[in-house]
Design an enzyme around this catalytic site. Structure first.
Site, short mmCIF file in Angstrom:
data_model
loop_
_atom_site.label_atom_id
_atom_site.label_comp_id
_atom_site.label_asym_id
_atom_site.label_seq_id
_atom_site.Cartn_x
_atom_site.Cartn_y
_atom_site.Cartn_z
N HIS A 12 13.38 -63.60 -18.32
CA HIS A 12 12.93 -62.64 -19.34
C HIS A 12 12.23 -63.40 -20.46
CE1 HIS A 12 16.06 -63.07 -22.56
NE2 HIS A 12 16.82 -63.48 -21.57
N GLU A 52 15.33 -57.77 -21.81
CA GLU A 52 16.61 -58.18 -21.20
C GLU A 52 17.72 -58.16 -22.23
OE1 GLU A 52 19.80 -61.06 -19.95
OE2 GLU A 52 18.61 -60.99 -21.76
N GLU A 53 17.37 -58.65 -23.43
CA GLU A 53 18.41 -58.83 -24.45
C GLU A 53 19.05 -57.52 -24.86
OE1 GLU A 53 19.70 -61.45 -25.00
OE2 GLU A 53 18.31 -63.13 -24.94
N ASP A 73 17.35 -67.35 -16.50
CA ASP A 73 17.33 -66.81 -17.86
C ASP A 73 17.05 -68.00 -18.78
OD1 ASP A 73 18.12 -65.82 -20.39
OD2 ASP A 73 19.39 -64.30 -19.49
#
Ligand SMILES: *[C@@H]1O[C@H](CO)[C@@H](O)[C@H](O)[C@H]1NC(C)=O
Ligand SMILES: *[C@@H]1O[C@H](CO)[C@@H](O)[C@H](O)[C@H]1NC(C)=O
Ligand SMILES: *[C@@H]1O[C@H](CO)[C@@H](O)[C@H](O)[C@H]1NC(C)=O
Length: 786
Positions: A363, A411-412, A440
């Site tokens: 990401h 993503e976070e 990641d």
């Protein structure tokens, strides 16, 4: 033209015959052609090519680019275009893939400590210190400290200390007579996913949550032990604050992805549901240990003390639980919630086979301006992977299988980009994808950690032995891994983009990265100090670990696309199943084993089994069109099997017997799998020596290989259950899931484990039966299609 005319003539006279012969002729010609194509000599050693090419290391340059400006989810379209342009420069076909997701962005917040007269005695700044050496910590474009999806609010209340805010911590509070209803709960980071702290606190009636990082969790690297703080040493900077998402992720009733579109993609004008199954209703703030100390100190001598493991290492706080009596906290959090676009960057190199796909994902979005570790060490390495594989293609190498790179967004916030993509393309991905490799944060420390579906373990170990470990001792990554992790590849839970691939779609997945360990400094997770300056001076001097990650990922994709037979070990997979099963079995109360099981339950189970079988067959269509045959033979077999079972168990079976049968099915599967792996190895050997074979043997070999690859490709899909886990229907994998009360950590056989944990006998039986049938289905695939 001639061919067409002929076909019509023949067709009119003898329709059946013609099709029969032409099908056979076409078939033979295709395979002769394939055999011929297969003989094309590789023009270079691709492994050497990649290792040599990556001796030039550009990771530092890419890291600098990614960390120069803020790139919170759904922001910085410039970086999206830059990433796309890089992929294109290296010869990849790209698309910018947009989703419209529900997100929150910070406006303002405040935290005040009040005395019994309501006077403010202390205001927390909720800011991290600017550090003169480190430019990412300065300027007007740093991201404020906040927790995404935390509800808006302005609450004033007494507060209590609740350790890690786990289920068991709240249970202990209850036991000690501390009521958290209408109070603000202060918890320290660690052990579980932060969103679940909020869920548990909210369920207990708390009105707000404050989360801080306790130096007691820094494994002794503390100022109290004489270590200097960043930027002067390896200890945690005491103003550092961990941002993050407080979405419920894998909690009960929740799912990752956009909380308004659980289970389907957020593309354009889709219907949206109330998000509160997956996000909380109370305000939550993150805070540094420096700023929480004056607040917690007020709890000294108030209320009980927790047990030893409730003690952290804050100086000045005695770790009394509270409540705070006269002292109140006022907590204010304001974020804007709206639906905004996020952008995944998709890149592809087509292989000879377009229906066999390998995906590498990272990401791009970060909580902070920097994010040199999380996630952009992975982003920098991904650009290097694109360069290496792209160069190989340019040099004339043809990949056997298609390779896709994904630079995910969001993503976070809750795995938004990957989950929405996975939901949008579910059918296609289930049909085509062989494996998903997740990177990641590639570098947070210097210790290689691997998590994977065990079917990939052998491949991960093999390829690790080709890559040098960058500490100059001449070790390979694998030597280092053996030394540091005892060869232990862990199972996957959640917390990164592999979740949708493995746990929703049943695609074998791996998670790869260098993590902090012995000898490494504190990694400032989700803090301004996860910066380019930190990375250059502490995390990865010379960016050599970035380079090792790029080499490893490139070679993993290459190797999996290079071998004629998929390099999967069903033996590793099934041995793991047996071993996980014995762990679960040990937790089943002894007195349950003699319990008779009602017919009603059995009937319910049988029903779910049928649906399950259909689901898997849908996912694995044969290239030879014998789908119908297979389905029939499966139906036949299960009917036959049913008779057998009814015959054997004329008397009501007990739970113990069902347990035995499940274990037995798994053990049988595992023995069959060992044989299957041997046969696969043999086939690959025959293929490598195919030139010695007669042309018809060669064709026969190719047919066998094609069929076997199908079994391997879809093997893990056998362990999906279409209705999903109990109260978590999004999670379809019956072997791997994140813990419902932990969020990050993986658990195995979740259906069985959770039923036992809940003391639910019926559900235990149901899940034992689901496990047994999955094992039988997988066994059948090995026997009949292999
Ligand atoms: C932020 O700082 C830069 C340079 O110091 C300046 O050009 C810019 O106008 C500032 N932006 C805001 C919103 O204050
Ligand atoms: C929050 O509420 C308090 C009173 O409870 C008030 O004094 C304060 O101004 C409010 N803060 C904001 C930012 O609205
Ligand atoms: C939150 O911030 C926005 C923008 O600054 C402001 O318009 C709004 O009134 C604030 N909401 C509350 C509840 O304070």
């Amino acid at each position: 033209m001639t061919y067409e005319t002929k076909r019509h003539e023949v067709h009119r006279r003898k329709p059946g015959r013609f099709w029969y012969y032409s099908a056979i002729t076409g078939f033979v010609l295709t395979f002769l052609l394939l055999c011929y194509l297969d003989e094309a000599k590789p023009i270079l050693d691709p492994v050497e090519h990649i290792l040599n090419l990556l001796e030039q290391n550009y990771a530092e340059q890419w890291s600098k680019k990614y960390t120069a400006e803020t790139h919170l989810a759904g922001t910085n379209y410039g970086l999206v275009e830059w990433t796309r342009d890089k992929f294109e420069e290296y010869g990849w076909k790209t698309t910018i893939d947009t989703y419209d997701v529900y997100m929150s962005h910070p406006e303002s917040n405040s935290l005040n400590l009040l005395d019994s007269d309501g006077q403010v005695v202390y205001s927390a700044s909720l800011k991290e210190d600017e550090i003169s050496e480190d430019p990412s910590t300065r300027g007007n474009d740093t991201v404020p400290t906040f927790l995404s999806y935390a509800a808006n609010g302005n609450v004033t209340a007494q507060y209590v200390y609740a350790n890690y805010g786990r289920m068991e911590d709240f249970a202990l509070l209850k036991k000690l007579g501390v009521d958290v209803n209408d109070k603000i709960v202060i918890v320290r980071y660690g052990k579980i996913f932060r969103g679940l702290n909020v869920k548990f606190a909210q369920d207990e009636g708390a009105v707000g949550v404050l989360i801080y990082s306790d130096p007691g969790d820094d494994l002794g690297l503390t100022p109290a032990n004489g270590y200097k703080q960043y930027p002067h040493g390896p200890a945690r900077q005491d103003s550092s604050i961990q941002r993050g998402s407080v979405q419920f992720l894998g909690g009960v009733g929740a799912a990752p992805g956009d909380p308004t579109t659980p289970g389907y993609a957020s593309k354009g004008d889709v219907p949206r549901v109330d998000p509160h199954a997956s996000i909380g209703k109370i305000p939550v703030l993150p805070i540094s240990y420096r700023e929480v100390t004056p607040i917690l100190e007020k709890l000294n001598d108030k209320g009980p003390m927790g047990p030893r493991d409730w003690m952290g290492e804050l100086v000045g706080f005695n770790y009394n639980i509270g409540p705070s009596d006269g002292n109140l906290l006022n907590m204010y959090s304001n974020q804007t919630f709206n639906i905004t676009p996020i952008w995944n960057v998709y890149a592809e190199i087509e292989g000879k086979r377009k229906d066999e796909v390998i995906i590498i994902g990272n990401h791009r979005d970060a909580w902070i301006k920097g994010g040199a570790g999380d996630p952009n060490s992975g982003s920098a390495a991904l650009i290097e992977v694109a360069r290496a594989l792209g160069d190989l293609k340019k040099a004339g190498y043809q990949f056997k299988r298609t390779i896709i790179l994904q630079s995910f967004d969001g993503e976070e916030y809750g795995l938004l980009g990957s989950t929405e993509f996975g939901e949008y393309q579910a059918q296609d991905l289930k049909r085509k994808v062989i494996a998903y490799f997740n990177m990641d944060a590639a570098v947070e420390g210097r210790h290689l950690r691997l998590g994977a579906s065990p079917i990939l373990n052998r491949l991960l170990r093999k390829v690790a032995s080709w890559v040098p470990y960058p500490d100059g001792r001449g070790l390979s990554l694998y030597d280092h891994f053996l030394e540091e992790s005892g060869d232990r590849i862990s199972n996957l839970g959640s917390g990164s983009d592999y979740t949708v691939f493995l746990e929703h779609l049943g695609i074998p997945s791996a998670d790869i990265g260098f993590r902090p360990g012995r000898g490494d400094g504190i990694y400032h997770y989700h803090s301004n100090y996860d910066s380019f300056w930190w990375m250059s001076n502490f995390g990865d001097k010379g960016f050599v670990f970035h380079n090792a990650a790029a080499k490893y990922l490139s070679l993993l994709a290459l190797e999996l696309s290079r071998k004629k037979l998929l390099d999967f070990s069903v033996e590793d997979y099934t041995c793991a199943l047996v071993s996980y099963f014995s762990q679960i079995e040990a937790k089943i109360p002894h007195e349950w084993l003699q319990l008779p099981i009602s017919h009603h339950t059995a009937r319910k189970l049988r029903k779910s089994k049928d649906k399950n079988d259909r689901f898997v067959l849908d996912a694995s269509q044969s290239v030879f069109g014998s789908y119908q045959f297979r389905k029939e033979s499966l139906d036949h077999r299960s009917k036959h099997h049913k008779h057998q079972v009814q015959h054997k168990h004329r008397h009501t079976p007990t739970l113990g017997k069902i347990l035995d049968k499940t274990r037995h099915s798994l053990q049988e599967l595992s023995s069959r799998a060992a044989l299957f792996d041997d046969e696969t190895t043999l086939l690959q050997e025959q293929y490598d020596k195919r030139k010695q074979l007669h042309v018809f043997d060669r064709i026969w070999l190719l047919i066998k290989i094609a069929n076997r690859n199908l079994v391997l490709k879809y093997f893990e899909r056998n362990f999906l259950y279409h209705r999903g886990l109990h109260k978590r229907p999004w999670f379809k994998h019956i072997v791997f899931a994140s813990g419902r009360y932990t969020g990050y950590a993986g658990q195995t056989w979740p259906g069985i484990g959770e039923a036992v944990e809940d003391g639910d006998i019926k559900r235990t039986v149901k899940w034992l039966d689901i496990a047994k049938h999955a094992a039988k289905r997988a066994h059948f695939a090995l026997d009949y299609y292999g």
